[in-house]
Design a protein around this motif. Sequence first.
Motif, mmCIF file in Angstrom:
data_model
loop_
_atom_site.group_PDB
_atom_site.id
_atom_site.type_symbol
_atom_site.label_atom_id
_atom_site.label_comp_id
_atom_site.label_asym_id
_atom_site.label_seq_id
_atom_site.Cartn_x
_atom_site.Cartn_y
_atom_site.Cartn_z
ATOM 1 N N HIS A 88 0.852 -1.187 0.000
ATOM 2 C CA HIS A 88 0.000 0.000 0.000
ATOM 3 C C HIS A 88 0.888 1.237 0.000
ATOM 4 O O HIS A 88 1.883 1.295 0.729
ATOM 5 C CB HIS A 88 -0.873 -0.047 1.254
ATOM 6 N N PHE B 37 -1.167 -1.078 -6.624
ATOM 7 C CA PHE B 37 -2.053 -0.079 -6.039
ATOM 8 C C PHE B 37 -1.926 1.214 -6.845
ATOM 9 O O PHE B 37 -0.851 1.536 -7.351
ATOM 10 C CB PHE B 37 -1.649 0.231 -4.597
ATOM 11 N N PRO C 109 -5.202 4.815 -3.280
ATOM 12 C CA PRO C 109 -4.931 3.400 -3.026
ATOM 13 C C PRO C 109 -6.140 2.553 -2.671
ATOM 14 O O PRO C 109 -5.988 1.355 -2.456
ATOM 15 C CB PRO C 109 -3.921 3.441 -1.873
#
Length: 345
Positions: free
Chosen positions: A215, A258, A263
């Motif tokens: 992430h 992502f 995200p």
Amino acid sequence: MGENIQGTFTSEKISKIRWKREDFSEAKSFITGSWDNPVNHITHWTFQTNDDDETYPVNVSSHLFEGDVTEIQFINTTCFVASSSIGSVKLLQIEDNPSLPLKELTIWENIHQFKTSEQASCTALATFKQDIATVGEDGKINLLTAQQKTPVRTIENADSCSLICIDFLRHNEIITSNTRGHMKLWDLRNHQDIPATTFMLPDQLKTEATSIAHHPTQRHIVAAGGGDGGLSVWDLRQSTFPRSQLLAHSHAVSEVIFHPDRPDNLFTCSMNGELWRWNSAQSSKLKSDTSDSHWLATRGPNAKVDIIQLCTPIHKPINSIDIDRTTLLCGCDNEAMYVVRDVLL
């Protein structure tokens, strides 16, 4: 294909495709790498506009590359590293004049090879600013830096089988995955060649992670695309097992990424030619820590993940994807690449 998708014939299979990101502006050029040729190429593309005000990719320079291109990653706005199936890594630079050939700065030759001295593929690499980490079929991890022509550190026996993915979580932390379905977290401050933690799927779902991505703002959250086509989401702080496992493609996931700025959106492509956008939308009834990611709440009656198919399946592997703002690139085995615009609309 939809109206927002533009295909370009490349005459070779594309294994990797990466935007050249600019500082605070929209990316206007990108790099592709090929595979399955006697001699492959790394190609620099920019965009031109024709008389009908249509923008399309144009090949501005091409660099001969020995072996298949297995990964491409930028270390700054002009320099990038590319790994090879013959076990070598190159550092290349895009000149200020894009029509000039790519400049070769450094070659790390044969940094992956078996103990018999046979070539071993450098299967993947990851970057953190000027630092580079590579993994290979030989189960080895190499740590490189752009300023040095020899590896800074080598973990010879990082794994007993082939390593296929690597990702930098922080400057001192990497995660790797092997062909047995194990992921290992490595603290590079520890000079002992042992992982800090090992993560694995449940026994009934043993499959390798074919692509891993962290992430952008919460690096303890990792998404892994599997050889079975599934998508697993991990919270590396809490458990050695995934927080959620989502049914996905019917064939192996080639790449998972992502969106760098949004995200809640994640993108996957697969070996059967599917290209999907995932959105981790939450019900307003879902009670969770708002400071944490929606991806950690993708299970339970109030959780929701929306999946949008971005193009008609092409029935050939889509090997690589990359996104900048609302424009996504994908490289395929049908000797074409595609520019998909307005993917967040």
